[in-house]
Design an enzyme around this catalytic site. Structure first.
Site, PDB file in Angstrom:
ATOM      1  N   ASP A 168      10.458   3.187  12.904  1.00  0.00           N
ATOM      2  CA  ASP A 168      11.250   2.128  13.542  1.00  0.00           C
ATOM      3  C   ASP A 168      12.634   1.921  12.926  1.00  0.00           C
ATOM      4  O   ASP A 168      13.644   2.037  13.595  1.00  0.00           O
ATOM      5  CB  ASP A 168      10.462   0.811  13.628  1.00  0.00           C
ATOM      6  CG  ASP A 168       9.696   0.452  12.376  1.00  0.00           C
ATOM      7  OD1 ASP A 168       9.884   1.126  11.344  1.00  0.00           O
ATOM      8  OD2 ASP A 168       8.914  -0.517  12.399  1.00  0.00           O
ATOM      9  N   ASP A 217       0.847  -1.191   0.000  1.00  0.00           N
ATOM     10  CA  ASP A 217       0.000   0.000   0.000  1.00  0.00           C
ATOM     11  C   ASP A 217       0.883   1.242   0.000  1.00  0.00           C
ATOM     12  O   ASP A 217       2.097   1.156   0.202  1.00  0.00           O
ATOM     13  CB  ASP A 217      -0.931   0.012   1.224  1.00  0.00           C
ATOM     14  CG  ASP A 217      -0.217  -0.476   2.463  1.00  0.00           C
ATOM     15  OD1 ASP A 217       0.979  -0.132   2.618  1.00  0.00           O
ATOM     16  OD2 ASP A 217      -0.823  -1.174   3.270  1.00  0.00           O
ATOM     17  N   ASP A 272       1.267   4.854   1.714  1.00  0.00           N
ATOM     18  CA  ASP A 272       0.827   5.771   2.768  1.00  0.00           C
ATOM     19  C   ASP A 272       1.427   7.140   2.518  1.00  0.00           C
ATOM     20  O   ASP A 272       2.536   7.270   1.982  1.00  0.00           O
ATOM     21  CB  ASP A 272       1.291   5.259   4.137  1.00  0.00           C
ATOM     22  CG  ASP A 272       0.707   3.888   4.452  1.00  0.00           C
ATOM     23  OD1 ASP A 272      -0.412   3.621   3.990  1.00  0.00           O
ATOM     24  OD2 ASP A 272       1.378   3.097   5.130  1.00  0.00           O
TER      25      ASP A 272
HETATM   26  P1  ATP Z   1       4.413  -3.580   5.150  1.00  0.00           P
HETATM   27  O1  ATP Z   1       3.367  -2.629   4.686  1.00  0.00           O
HETATM   28  O2  ATP Z   1       5.226  -4.219   4.094  1.00  0.00           O
HETATM   29  O3  ATP Z   1       3.859  -4.562   6.112  1.00  0.00           O
HETATM   30  P2  ATP Z   1       5.443  -1.284   6.488  1.00  0.00           P
HETATM   31  O4  ATP Z   1       6.810  -0.967   7.004  1.00  0.00           O
HETATM   32  O5  ATP Z   1       4.887  -0.411   5.436  1.00  0.00           O
HETATM   33  O6  ATP Z   1       5.492  -2.784   6.000  1.00  0.00           O
HETATM   34  P3  ATP Z   1       3.177  -0.544   8.005  1.00  0.00           P
HETATM   35  O7  ATP Z   1       2.569  -1.234   9.182  1.00  0.00           O
HETATM   36  O8  ATP Z   1       2.402  -0.348   6.766  1.00  0.00           O
HETATM   37  O9  ATP Z   1       4.488  -1.360   7.697  1.00  0.00           O
HETATM   38  O10 ATP Z   1       3.724   0.842   8.542  1.00  0.00           O
HETATM   39  C1  ATP Z   1       4.021   1.939   7.711  1.00  0.00           C
HETATM   40  C2  ATP Z   1       5.196   2.716   8.276  1.00  0.00           C
HETATM   41  O11 ATP Z   1       4.886   3.179   9.591  1.00  0.00           O
HETATM   42  C3  ATP Z   1       6.467   1.912   8.441  1.00  0.00           C
HETATM   43  O12 ATP Z   1       7.230   1.861   7.267  1.00  0.00           O
HETATM   44  C4  ATP Z   1       7.183   2.676   9.535  1.00  0.00           C
HETATM   45  O13 ATP Z   1       7.780   3.843   9.027  1.00  0.00           O
HETATM   46  C5  ATP Z   1       6.035   3.107  10.427  1.00  0.00           C
HETATM   47  N1  ATP Z   1       5.773   2.138  11.488  1.00  0.00           N
HETATM   48  C6  ATP Z   1       4.920   1.096  11.450  1.00  0.00           C
HETATM   49  N2  ATP Z   1       4.911   0.408  12.603  1.00  0.00           N
HETATM   50  C7  ATP Z   1       5.777   1.027  13.408  1.00  0.00           C
HETATM   51  C8  ATP Z   1       6.222   0.836  14.743  1.00  0.00           C
HETATM   52  N3  ATP Z   1       5.768  -0.176  15.459  1.00  0.00           N
HETATM   53  N4  ATP Z   1       7.108   1.695  15.247  1.00  0.00           N
HETATM   54  C9  ATP Z   1       7.586   2.743  14.517  1.00  0.00           C
HETATM   55  N5  ATP Z   1       7.230   2.980  13.268  1.00  0.00           N
HETATM   56  C10 ATP Z   1       6.331   2.150  12.697  1.00  0.00           C
HETATM   57 MG    MG Z   2       2.839  -0.500   4.583  1.00  0.00          MG
END
Ligand code: ATP
Ligand code: MG
Length: 467
Positions: free
Chosen positions: A166, A90, A92
């Site tokens: 993170d 996705d 964001d």
């Molecule tokens: P994916 O979508 O492939 O599962 P993602 O890294 O995009 O991985 P998301 O849960 O969509 O994961 O989160 C979007 C963004 O928000 C992450 O890339 C990160 O920058 C931030 N983020 C998400 N979870 C956390 C967390 N627990 N602590 C700090 N930052 C976070």
């Molecule tokens: Mg994501």
């Protein structure tokens, strides 16, 4: 120094920088002064991502926010995935507009969440999540007794937002207007070096949110990265913090992990880091039984394969396979205490779902589906009369049949039965009826049931051969 040098070798040195790229020292500095450092601005000629590679919805959201005078970037996982040539799940958007301001920019949008509000903008089929930059965590941030941050509702600057993310590879902001990436923590270079590095002090960041330990494992497996030793070492001693994470959050993260297309690798890694305890309380027990391990690993390999081919995998199927050997164990135990087969199976299912369901917040609907998959298993062994037709028409037939094939593959069941069901489905009309086994006659059984019972004899099963 070394990182600067590497970045030059990687041609990141050609980036038009608003300020010095964060050096290793700079990143450390971020621990003391989160959000104070400036971003390296990396041009398209260096990172290679064009605005055509982001979804049209996220592009339009950024354009609209820009036209209202706000900053807006595609951020996080999408930028990271594009940089490694993976397909983002996705897109964001992060902005300096408050949720109210962002909402006003889009006709079809709404604010969700209570504590930390975000905006969902509906762009055709796409839903774009718009998040206002988060501020630094103050010393007065509300935490639980173990240091897990409970309230997180301050807005802040873009640099503060980056420091709150993170991993360095997740703190990348792509501006569709300029096609530049704003990189606060040397994430592009880390990605090129295949390193997953925590922003700030790993122990502190895990304490704030223990789920980051699971994210580290998942992202490393998914992207083929090595977890930086500083971030990997504390995991073993901090694993137990996962016990305080709300079940629903754990379930979401577990589901992401299992459907990442790299579940086998993730599970091996979870085990290596001692994390499987906290996530699925009985997973270690399952994995220690050779049959259980074989079944779970086969099932996950199968899921990985499906996902990589672009197919979906239902959560109910996944959890049904993970918990099956628990059910088998409980089923045997209950049967040996005198209960007849099918009621014993139902008791075993309830028992396992009660224990695991609570920890994992398996929803009622999913639990219902899981039970149906399990309950259909003994019914596959009846291949006479009209029963197979009933099984074939069952709404959960497909999943239960896939489950059956896995059991056969794992050597838990005669391959011949799975093959029979494959052929039975594919046969038509007469051909199908001719496959049915001779009815062994429930009448005979009924007659047996009518026999007077001897004292102490176990009550006969009303339907040992039926659900
Ligand atoms: P994916 O979508 O492939 O599962 P993602 O890294 O995009 O991985 P998301 O849960 O969509 O994961 O989160 C979007 C963004 O928000 C992450 O890339 C990160 O920058 C931030 N983020 C998400 N979870 C956390 C967390 N627990 N602590 C700090 N930052 C976070
Ligand atoms: Mg994501």
């Amino acid at each position: 120094m070394i990182r600067k040098f590497i970045s030059r070798v990687l041609k990141l040195g050609s980036a038009k920088t608003a300020a010095k790229p964060a050096s290793a020292k700079g990143v450390k500095g971020a621990k003391n002064a989160p959000g104070k450092q400036q971003a390296a601005i990396i041009p398209r000629s260096s990172h290679g991502i064009s605005r055509d590679q982001i979804s049209s919805g996220s592009r339009r959201v950024c354009e609209t926010l820009h036209s209202h005078g706000f900053k807006a970037y595609v951020v996080g996982g999408a930028v990271r995935d594009l940089l490694v040539g993976a397909k983002p799940k996705d897109f964001d958007v992060a902005t300096d507009a408050t949720p109210e301001e962002a909402k006003r920019c889009f006709r079809r949008s709404r604010i969700i969440g209570r504590r930390f509000q975000i905006v969902h903008a509906y762009m055709g089929q796409e839903i774009i999540e718009i998040t206002t930059f988060r501020g630094a965590l103050g010393n007065d941030a509300k935490t639980d007794a173990h240091g897990r941050v409970l309230h997180d509702n301050v807005f802040g600057s873009m640099a503060e937002d980056a420091a709150r993310r993170d991993f360095t590879v997740n703190a990348l902001y792509f501006d569709p207007a300029t096609e530049q990436i704003h990189d606060y923590h040397h994430g592009v270079a880390d990605l090129k070096q295949k390193t997953l590095r925590m922003i700030g002090e790993p122990k502190v960041r895990y304490r704030e949110d223990p789920v980051r330990m699971l994210r580290a494992i998942r992202l490393a497996a998914k992207l083929g990265l090595t977890i930086d030793p500083e971030a990997r070492h504390p995991i073993r001693e901090m694993a137990e913090l996962l016990e305080n994470v709300p079940a629903a959050r754990l379930f979401d993260e577990m589901l992401k992990l299992l459907t990442s297309g790299h579940a086998v690798k993730c599970l091996q890694q979870l085990r290596a880091e001692g994390l499987h305890h906290g996530v699925l309380p009985m997973l270690d027990v399952i994995l220690e039984q050779p049959m259980g391990e074989k079944f779970v690993m086969l099932s996950l390999a199968d899921t990985d394969e499906r996902i990589r081919r672009g197919k979906t995998s239902s959560p109910s199927f996944l959890f049904a396979t993970l918990l099956w050997h628990e059910v088998l164990g409980a089923w045997e135990r209950i049967k040996s205490s005198g209960e007849s087969s099918i009621p014993a199976l139902h008791q075993a299912m309830e028992e396992v779902l009660n224990v695991q369901g609570e920890k994992l917040a398996i929803t009622r609907r999913i639990a219902g589906d899981i039970k149906e998959i399990w309950a259909l298993q003994p019914r596959f062994e009846q291949r006479s009369g009209k029963r197979p037709f009933g099984v074939l028409e069952h709404p959960r037939f497909r999943a239960a049949y896939d489950f059956l094939c896995l059991r056969a593959k794992a050597g838990e069941l005669d391959e011949e039965i799975a093959q029979w069901w494959t052929d039975f489905q594919n046969a038509e009309g007469e051909g199908r009826s001719s496959m049915l086994m001779p009815d062994q006659g429930p009448k005979k059984k009924r007659r047996r049931r009518r026999k007077p019972r001897q004292d102490g004899e176990a009550a006969p099963s009303p339907s040992d051969d039926q659900e």
